[in-house]
Structure formats: structure tokens, C-alpha cells
Design a protein around this motif. Structure first.
Motif, PDB file in Angstrom:
ATOM      1  N   ASP A 115       0.825  -1.199   0.000  1.00  0.00           N
ATOM      2  CA  ASP A 115       0.000   0.000   0.000  1.00  0.00           C
ATOM      3  C   ASP A 115       0.868   1.261   0.000  1.00  0.00           C
ATOM      4  O   ASP A 115       0.362   2.377  -0.197  1.00  0.00           O
ATOM      5  CB  ASP A 115      -0.862   0.033   1.258  1.00  0.00           C
ATOM      6  CG  ASP A 115      -2.045  -0.917   1.240  1.00  0.00           C
ATOM      7  OD1 ASP A 115      -2.256  -1.605   0.240  1.00  0.00           O
ATOM      8  OD2 ASP A 115      -2.747  -0.997   2.260  1.00  0.00           O
ATOM      9  N   ALA A 116       2.146   1.102   0.240  1.00  0.00           N
ATOM     10  CA  ALA A 116       3.028   2.248   0.434  1.00  0.00           C
ATOM     11  C   ALA A 116       3.077   3.156  -0.790  1.00  0.00           C
ATOM     12  O   ALA A 116       3.257   4.373  -0.663  1.00  0.00           O
ATOM     13  CB  ALA A 116       4.438   1.772   0.786  1.00  0.00           C
ATOM     14  N   ASP A 117       2.906   2.595  -1.983  1.00  0.00           N
ATOM     15  CA  ASP A 117       3.002   3.382  -3.208  1.00  0.00           C
ATOM     16  C   ASP A 117       1.643   3.680  -3.831  1.00  0.00           C
ATOM     17  O   ASP A 117       1.571   4.128  -4.974  1.00  0.00           O
ATOM     18  CB  ASP A 117       3.870   2.643  -4.239  1.00  0.00           C
ATOM     19  CG  ASP A 117       5.316   2.523  -3.806  1.00  0.00           C
ATOM     20  OD1 ASP A 117       5.767   3.373  -3.018  1.00  0.00           O
ATOM     21  OD2 ASP A 117       5.997   1.570  -4.240  1.00  0.00           O
ATOM     22  N   ARG A 118       0.573   3.432  -3.088  1.00  0.00           N
ATOM     23  CA  ARG A 118      -0.749   3.646  -3.664  1.00  0.00           C
ATOM     24  C   ARG A 118      -0.992   5.113  -4.006  1.00  0.00           C
ATOM     25  O   ARG A 118      -1.664   5.440  -4.982  1.00  0.00           O
ATOM     26  CB  ARG A 118      -1.816   3.143  -2.692  1.00  0.00           C
ATOM     27  CG  ARG A 118      -3.254   3.369  -3.118  1.00  0.00           C
ATOM     28  CD  ARG A 118      -3.559   2.869  -4.514  1.00  0.00           C
ATOM     29  NE  ARG A 118      -3.312   1.448  -4.678  1.00  0.00           N
ATOM     30  CZ  ARG A 118      -3.474   0.810  -5.820  1.00  0.00           C
ATOM     31  NH1 ARG A 118      -3.867   1.465  -6.885  1.00  0.00           N
ATOM     32  NH2 ARG A 118      -3.218  -0.476  -5.903  1.00  0.00           N
ATOM     33  N   GLN A 119      -0.423   6.050  -3.225  1.00  0.00           N
ATOM     34  CA  GLN A 119      -0.609   7.469  -3.538  1.00  0.00           C
ATOM     35  C   GLN A 119       0.009   7.820  -4.887  1.00  0.00           C
ATOM     36  O   GLN A 119      -0.559   8.614  -5.649  1.00  0.00           O
ATOM     37  CB  GLN A 119       0.019   8.328  -2.444  1.00  0.00           C
ATOM     38  CG  GLN A 119      -0.636   8.176  -1.087  1.00  0.00           C
ATOM     39  CD  GLN A 119       0.070   8.982  -0.030  1.00  0.00           C
ATOM     40  OE1 GLN A 119       0.030  10.218  -0.022  1.00  0.00           O
ATOM     41  NE2 GLN A 119       0.736   8.289   0.881  1.00  0.00           N
ATOM     42  N   ALA A 120       1.157   7.230  -5.180  1.00  0.00           N
ATOM     43  CA  ALA A 120       1.784   7.462  -6.477  1.00  0.00           C
ATOM     44  C   ALA A 120       0.905   6.921  -7.602  1.00  0.00           C
ATOM     45  O   ALA A 120       0.760   7.543  -8.654  1.00  0.00           O
ATOM     46  CB  ALA A 120       3.164   6.809  -6.520  1.00  0.00           C
ATOM     47  N   ARG A 121       0.309   5.765  -7.350  1.00  0.00           N
ATOM     48  CA  ARG A 121      -0.572   5.179  -8.356  1.00  0.00           C
ATOM     49  C   ARG A 121      -1.774   6.093  -8.603  1.00  0.00           C
ATOM     50  O   ARG A 121      -2.196   6.299  -9.747  1.00  0.00           O
ATOM     51  CB  ARG A 121      -1.029   3.798  -7.880  1.00  0.00           C
ATOM     52  CG  ARG A 121      -1.868   3.047  -8.901  1.00  0.00           C
ATOM     53  CD  ARG A 121      -1.048   2.678 -10.110  1.00  0.00           C
ATOM     54  NE  ARG A 121      -1.806   1.860 -11.044  1.00  0.00           N
ATOM     55  CZ  ARG A 121      -1.331   1.449 -12.205  1.00  0.00           C
ATOM     56  NH1 ARG A 121      -0.115   1.775 -12.565  1.00  0.00           N
ATOM     57  NH2 ARG A 121      -2.064   0.725 -13.012  1.00  0.00           N
ATOM     58  N   TRP A 122      -2.335   6.637  -7.518  1.00  0.00           N
ATOM     59  CA  TRP A 122      -3.461   7.555  -7.678  1.00  0.00           C
ATOM     60  C   TRP A 122      -3.062   8.776  -8.492  1.00  0.00           C
ATOM     61  O   TRP A 122      -3.847   9.277  -9.292  1.00  0.00           O
ATOM     62  CB  TRP A 122      -3.981   8.002  -6.314  1.00  0.00           C
ATOM     63  CG  TRP A 122      -4.806   6.974  -5.618  1.00  0.00           C
ATOM     64  CD1 TRP A 122      -5.567   5.987  -6.192  1.00  0.00           C
ATOM     65  CD2 TRP A 122      -4.957   6.824  -4.205  1.00  0.00           C
ATOM     66  NE1 TRP A 122      -6.170   5.231  -5.230  1.00  0.00           N
ATOM     67  CE2 TRP A 122      -5.833   5.716  -4.001  1.00  0.00           C
ATOM     68  CE3 TRP A 122      -4.450   7.495  -3.103  1.00  0.00           C
ATOM     69  CZ2 TRP A 122      -6.198   5.297  -2.722  1.00  0.00           C
ATOM     70  CZ3 TRP A 122      -4.826   7.080  -1.836  1.00  0.00           C
ATOM     71  CH2 TRP A 122      -5.685   5.991  -1.653  1.00  0.00           C
ATOM     72  N   TYR A 123      -1.833   9.261  -8.277  1.00  0.00           N
ATOM     73  CA  TYR A 123      -1.374  10.421  -9.045  1.00  0.00           C
ATOM     74  C   TYR A 123      -1.420  10.131 -10.544  1.00  0.00           C
ATOM     75  O   TYR A 123      -1.933  10.932 -11.340  1.00  0.00           O
ATOM     76  CB  TYR A 123       0.045  10.811  -8.629  1.00  0.00           C
ATOM     77  CG  TYR A 123       0.758  11.648  -9.665  1.00  0.00           C
ATOM     78  CD1 TYR A 123       0.335  12.941  -9.957  1.00  0.00           C
ATOM     79  CD2 TYR A 123       1.843  11.130 -10.382  1.00  0.00           C
ATOM     80  CE1 TYR A 123       0.971  13.699 -10.930  1.00  0.00           C
ATOM     81  CE2 TYR A 123       2.476  11.883 -11.344  1.00  0.00           C
ATOM     82  CZ  TYR A 123       2.043  13.164 -11.621  1.00  0.00           C
ATOM     83  OH  TYR A 123       2.673  13.920 -12.581  1.00  0.00           O
ATOM     84  N   PHE A 124      -0.895   8.983 -10.954  1.00  0.00           N
ATOM     85  CA  PHE A 124      -0.890   8.642 -12.378  1.00  0.00           C
ATOM     86  C   PHE A 124      -2.312   8.469 -12.917  1.00  0.00           C
ATOM     87  O   PHE A 124      -2.614   8.858 -14.050  1.00  0.00           O
ATOM     88  CB  PHE A 124      -0.066   7.378 -12.625  1.00  0.00           C
ATOM     89  CG  PHE A 124       1.417   7.603 -12.567  1.00  0.00           C
ATOM     90  CD1 PHE A 124       2.058   8.358 -13.541  1.00  0.00           C
ATOM     91  CD2 PHE A 124       2.174   7.095 -11.526  1.00  0.00           C
ATOM     92  CE1 PHE A 124       3.426   8.590 -13.487  1.00  0.00           C
ATOM     93  CE2 PHE A 124       3.537   7.320 -11.462  1.00  0.00           C
ATOM     94  CZ  PHE A 124       4.167   8.066 -12.440  1.00  0.00           C
ATOM     95  N   GLN A 125      -3.195   7.916 -12.113  1.00  0.00           N
ATOM     96  CA  GLN A 125      -4.581   7.750 -12.544  1.00  0.00           C
ATOM     97  C   GLN A 125      -5.279   9.100 -12.665  1.00  0.00           C
ATOM     98  O   GLN A 125      -6.047   9.334 -13.598  1.00  0.00           O
ATOM     99  CB  GLN A 125      -5.316   6.842 -11.559  1.00  0.00           C
ATOM    100  CG  GLN A 125      -4.835   5.401 -11.582  1.00  0.00           C
ATOM    101  CD  GLN A 125      -5.445   4.549 -10.480  1.00  0.00           C
ATOM    102  OE1 GLN A 125      -5.827   5.067  -9.427  1.00  0.00           O
ATOM    103  NE2 GLN A 125      -5.528   3.256 -10.705  1.00  0.00           N
ATOM    104  N   LEU A 126      -5.013   9.993 -11.712  1.00  0.00           N
ATOM    105  CA  LEU A 126      -5.584  11.339 -11.785  1.00  0.00           C
ATOM    106  C   LEU A 126      -5.089  12.076 -13.020  1.00  0.00           C
ATOM    107  O   LEU A 126      -5.854  12.738 -13.729  1.00  0.00           O
ATOM    108  CB  LEU A 126      -5.212  12.133 -10.532  1.00  0.00           C
ATOM    109  CG  LEU A 126      -5.971  11.796  -9.245  1.00  0.00           C
ATOM    110  CD1 LEU A 126      -5.227  12.359  -8.034  1.00  0.00           C
ATOM    111  CD2 LEU A 126      -7.394  12.358  -9.298  1.00  0.00           C
TER     112      LEU A 126
END
Length: 375
Positions: free
Chosen positions: A336-347
Motif C-alpha cells: 500500500d506504500a506506493d498507492r498514492q503514487a498510483r493515484w497520481y498517475f490515474q488522476l
């Protein structure tokens, strides 16, 4: 919630888009900080580059800032090499004069009185400008600076402040990497005990499990208000005020992270923005405001000292990372540690898709999500 659960249960290995796949595409239609306000004085013209757009900036006779594309539409000569009288910028090559705020051509010396050329239909590129929190911000609707009829989709960003009397500080640094790489580092919660190892911040021994709840906000996401982690030493200083300490962190496109720390009537807020200069070079701007410890005159000097060290550690990591990214541009993201980065790319993908289609932006989050990691 079902879609979110399935999303979280996907493979733990999630690749980051590479530059060749459009992963480093600039985001237009946003305000970006261009320069500190104190860099522009009197009738002096100042240059800067953001999103690979050359800019010339100055102030009019009333002190209001302006930003023109630093390219004369006639022969592409830099307007910054010309003369400015407080109202119009004159190109040094042929003397064409352009209104400082609109970019509209006012005079062409070589044109005779009977010429049918309508110089007022000629424009130098220009970008809407505003000042907030000690910065001059420019609105980048497009690379050419075509701003006629352009209305910003959002207000100029402003650091949250609570109460009248407060202090403010600024820090900045250049990051030799793409905007995407810089933002991934900005929102990475797991590197602290390794990159920022220090007696006053974190160590390997301080690593413990974290659990945070996130929720969608327009064009971004929020780490919901919570009690700061017990291993965050600076937050412990606020206990002298006796109240409950809470912190809330927002990330919104294109590249802005804002943190609000509250303790009763006392507060500390900070904002970090990443602005691309080129595709391989970014500018980090950090701004903080507070009404804490008003009796202690060294807060600002200490913030500058420790802040510079903190940012320098990130700069060093990015420099050391660069050779690896040249041979392996696709990095790995894990839950879960990199989920924020994943959200950034999706946004980012959702925003670009909405710009292409003209339709509304589809937010990748449907509701609150709880993430767990160790740091």
C-alpha cells in the motif's frame, strides 16, 4: 466500495508509465509558481522557463506583475533583451512594442501610415499572472500563451492560514528529474527512515506500522485528519500547548502537496509544489506559514536550516537515481506504500482524457480507502 476493494487486491507490482509512453506529459490548464515576488522589481525584466516555455516577467507602473512569452512573433527575438517603460515591452530587433499584460502589438515602426497592416491583431504570447504567498503565479492554458477568452478553471492556489498574525518562510531547489519522478518522491511515505535519517526526524529503529485513511477531493486526494505518528519528532513539540494535535495532507493536480497541522488555536501549514522547467528538470517550491512559538525568534532560521538539509537529501537521491532511470525508465509501485503514487498517475490520465474529450474528469477514487505500510 467494491471497485476500490478489487483495485487494492490487484497485483502488488504496479509499473510507473515511462516517458516514452507519455508518462512525463505536461499538464496545461493550471496555475504554476514562476518566480518569487521579490525577484521582480521596478522596470526590470526578468526571465524564467516553466513547462519549456521561455518567459519574460516584469511589473507595470502600478506594480502588477505580467508574464509574456519571451519570443517576439516577428522574428523570434527574445523580448527580454528589449526596453520596458512600465507599459509596453519593445523588441530590440525592430522596435515592435507589445502591451505588457495582453501581449497585443501597439506599434510597428517600419509600417507606413497608408499600410493596411493591422498591428493590433498581432499578439505576443501572454500568461495571466497573480501574486500569492510571496510568489508570482502564471496560468498556463497552452504553450503558445494564447490567453484571449481563457478563464482559469481554478483560483490561484493560496496557503491556508488561520488567524491574522503569522510568519511565513520559503525554500526552493532544482530537481534533476522529470515531474513524475519528483512527485513520486514527494508523496513517498516509506523513504523517510532511510533518506532522511537524523536524530531530529527518523531512524531505522523508529520504523513502525502506519494506518491512514484517504478520501477523494476535486482533482486529488486527502489523507484525512488524524493524530500525527508517534515517531514524528517535530510534532511532539506541539504538546507544550496541551491540546490535541491533528494533521491533514492534501495532494491535488498538477503537483501540489499541502499539509495543515492544528493544535487548538495554533497552526502550521505548508505547501510543496513541483513545477517542470524542462522534461528532465523541475523546480521545488516550499512555503510554510505558522502562528506557533511566536515568542521564539529562531523558528524561521531553524526551519530554513533543517528544511534545506531535508530537501538536499532528496536532491541527492534523485541524482543517484538518474543513471538507473536511464536504463530502466519503468519503476515499480507496490501496495500500500506506493498507492498514492498510483493515484497520481490515474488522476493525471483522467485529467488528460477529459481535456481531450471535453467531458468531465473521472476521479479514480470512489470513496474512503484505508492504507497500511511501515515507515
Amino acid at each position: 466500495m467494491g471497485d476500490i476493494t478489487r483495485l487494492m487486491e490487484q497485483s502488488a507490482s504496479l509499473p510507473v508509465p515511462s516517458a516514452s509512453q507519455g508518462g512525463d506529459e505536461f499538464l496545461w490548464g493550471f496555475w504554476y509558481p514562476v518566480l518569487r515576488s521579490n525577484r521582480i522589481r521596478g522596470r526590470k525584466l526578468v526571465t524564467s522557463t516553466r513547462l519549456e516555455v521561455p518567459l519574460v516577467l516584469g511589473r507595470d507602473a502600478a506594480g502588477k506583475p505580467f508574464a509574456l512569452r519571451d519570443v517576439c512573433p516577428h522574428r523570434a527575438f527574445p523580448l527580454s533583451l528589449g526596453h520596458y517603460d512600465g507599459h509596453a515591452v519593445e523588441c530590440a530587433y525592430h522596435g515592435w512594442r507589445f502591451d505588457a499584460h495582453t501581449g497585443q502589438c501597439r506599434t510597428i515602426p517600419s509600417v507606413t501610415e497608408d499600410s493596411k497592416l493591422q498591428c493590433d491583431r498581432i499578439y505576443a504570447g501572454n500568461f495571466l499572472c497573480e501574486e500569492r504567498d510571496g510568489y508570482v503565479w502564471a496560468y498556463f492554458a497552452n504553450p503558445e500563451g494564447r490567453s484571449a477568452g481563457v478563464a482559469p478553471l481554478q483560483a490561484v492556489p493560496e496557503l491556508p492560514k488561520y488567524g491574522g498574525a503569522y510568519r511565513i518562510a520559503h525554500l526552493s531547489a532544482d530537481l534533476v528529474c522529470s515531474m513524475d519522478t519528483a512527485i513520486i518522491g514527494l508523496m513517498d511515505p516509506a523513504h523517510g527512515p532511510f533518506v532522511h535519517r537524523a536524530w531530529w526526524w527518523r531512524s531505522r529503529r523508529s520504523i513502525r506500522e502506519k494506518q491512514k485513511t484517504f478520501e477523494p477531493i476535486p482533482q486529488g486526494f486527502r489523507m484525512s485528519s488524524h493524530t500525527p505518528s508517534a515517531n514524528s519528532a517535530p510534532y511532539k513539540l506541539l504538546k507544550i500547548y496541551g491540546g490535541e494535535v491533528t494533521t491533514q495532507i492534501d495532494f491535488v493536480l498538477p503537483s501540489m502537496r499541502t499539509e495543515e497541522i492544528r493544535c487548538g488555536k495554533y497552526w502550521f501549514t505548508n505547501r510543496t509544489t513541483i513545477t517542470p522547467i524542462r522534461r528532465d528538470l523541475c523546480r521545488l517550491d516550499f512555503c510554510a506559514a505558522w502562528n506557533l512559538f511566536s515568542w521564539f525568534p529562531l523558528v524561521a532560521p531553524l526551519l530554513h536550516f533543517f528544511g534545506k538539509r531535508f530537501i538536499a537529501q532528496d536532491q541527492r537521491v534523485i541524482e543517484l537515481q538518474k543513471p538507473g532511470l536511464e536504463v530502466q525508465p519503468r519503476m515499480m509501485l507496490i501496495d500500500d506504500a506506493d498507492r498514492q503514487a498510483r493515484w497520481y498517475f490515474q488522476l493525471k490520465s483522467a485529467y488528460l482524457a477529459s481535456q481531450q474529450s471535453g467531458g468531465p474528469m473521472n476521479h479514480p477514487m470512489e470513496g474512503p480507502v484505508t492504507l497500511r505500510w511501515r515507515s
